[in-house]
Design a protein around this motif. Structure first.
Motif: not given
Length: 426
Positions: A164-174, A375-377, A417-422, A379-384
């Motif tokens: 989910s990358l909700a924390t600053a710490e996990a976002r930095a690692t990602a 969730i765009k940020d 994170m969300v339920t998207a449409r396949p 997704l970008a942090l994950h490199g998706v």
């Protein structure tokens, strides 16, 4: 191991408080700085101001080292990344130290390792660093370390936030993983023992998530079983598999209490992102009467065991460099072939149930404009990779992060994170 790499491993496994991690000539100048832990001979842990001064001194004294800021915590403490060795080496190793703030021994091992590699003059170390970029996040949870708490300042367990990358710490690692694409992600922790059943000096565990590429999974297990454990055992530390209780007489597994395949944990996310991940856990509890009487003695043993295991990591990196790069490189492009199932449950020791297997994955997922804005940020942090559309966004499966996409967006994924449409139109 080859004799050269075995020598490096043994040098790395020496006790940090008695000798440097790697050989440094006595005449080396300037005098290498020491951590607060070392100055106190293990009576206390290095404070954060001491860490800042220590890293600044190492950075100034060595052109092998650079220190950069990769974020700030909610309480405005810096999240830092230290590079040791070549800037653009083929092999990149990432150390994540003390995600849990009340588990400090890994952090101390990381700090002294940075210093010892920076100041080492011997040819073996120079050759190792010419071919390796070592990245270190010395304190992955500064607020938790300051408070001596497992979670961050909001009480969040960072090691459950790597999806989910909700924390600053996990976002930095990602962001570090996205930008540097490490071949190995080595995550340093500590644990509380349950005597007789669960009381080794060191436990470790590789990614169990079933979306880990087979060759990457094999390399992670090789790192554990053929390098890290033997290096620790050579220094008389006992080792075992994290999360598995064993019968004290037969050594057979009794039950599993931790170490599953859930994707939120860095150990598993490492595999999903095509790195040979390894969790390492040193025992907090004193082992002897002497350690019970002398907390500093117990602390030194905790740190020394972590350093011993790091010797195995460095030996692995040197000896299996080509195999590692071949495995991670192939895994990073496999997603573009867009074939095979995606797993939303199960583990390498727990076969997925039919409902946990997306046997025929969609071509991609469609996000509404509101979903994408949310969730765009992340997704970008994950490199998706995402394709913007008037109605929102389209996330194709045909990309390096193929297995990650359903874990983020599919209704069957437990931590989505969300339920998207396949989109099944391909």
């Amino acid at each position: 191991m080859t004799p050269r790499i075995r020598t490096l491993a043994l040098a790395c496994a020496t006790a940090a408080l008695a000798a440097p991690l790697l050989t440094v000539p006595a005449q080396a100048s300037p005098t290498p700085p020491r951590t607060g832990f070392e100055e106190s001979e293990g009576a206390r842990w290095t404070s954060q101001p001491e860490e800042q001064r220590f890293l600044a001194a190492v950075d100034k004294a060595s052109d092998r080292v650079s220190v950069s800021r990769i974020g700030r915590t909610k309480q405005d403490r810096p999240l830092q990344l230290v590079r040791v060795g070549a800037r653009e080496a083929a092999t990149t190793v990432l150390l994540i130290c003390s995600q849990h703030g009340d588990e400090p021994s890994g952090r101390e091992a990381c700090l002294s390792t940075i210093r010892d590699l920076a100041h080492a003059k011997d040819g073996r170390t120079r050759d190792f660093l010419r071919h390796t970029t070592l990245l270190v996040v010395p304190t992955a949870n500064p607020d938790g370390r300051a408070a001596d708490t497992r979670g961050n300042s909001d009480g969040v367990d960072i090691n459950r936030d790597h999806l989910s990358l909700a924390t600053a710490e996990a976002r930095a690692t990602a962001a570090v993983i996205r930008d540097h694409r490490p071949d190995v992600i080595y995550d340093l922790h500590e644990y509380g023992a349950t005597p007789k059943y669960y009381d080794k000096d060191l436990f470790d565990l590789w990614p169990r998530n079933l979306n880990t590429d087979e060759a990457v999974h094999k390399e992670a297990q090789t790192l554990s079983k053929a390098y890290v454990r033997p290096a620790a055992e050579a220094d008389s530390y006992t080792t075992g598999t994290y999360g598995i209780w064993t019968d004290p007489v037969t050594g057979e597994p009794v039950k599993q209490t931790a170490g599953d395949g859930q994707e939120r944990i860095l150990r598993n996310m490492s595999g999903i992102k095509h790195a040979a991940g390894l969790l390492i856990e040193s025992r907090v509890d004193p082992l002897t009467d002497a350690e019970k009487k002398d907390e500093a003695l117990n602390n030194r043993r905790r740190v020394a065991s972590q350093i011993s295991a790091l010797g195995g990591l460095f030996a692995y990196t040197g000896e299996r460099r080509a195999d590692l790069e071949r495995a991670t490189g192939a895994a990073r492009v496999e997603g573009f072939r867009d074939r095979g199932p995606v797993y939303v449950g199960g583990a390498d020791n727990d076969p997925a149930e039919p409902a946990e297997i997306i046997a025929d994955p969609p071509c991609g997922y469609r996000l509404t404009a509101a979903q994408y804005a949310d969730i765009k940020d992340e997704l970008a942090l994950h490199g998706v990779r995402v394709k913007r559309q008037k109605s929102g966004a389209y996330v194709p499966l045909r990309q390096s992060a193929r297995a990650l996409v359903p874990l983020l967006l599919d209704e069957r994924a437990a931590y989505r994170m969300v339920t998207a449409r396949p989109d099944m139109s391909c």
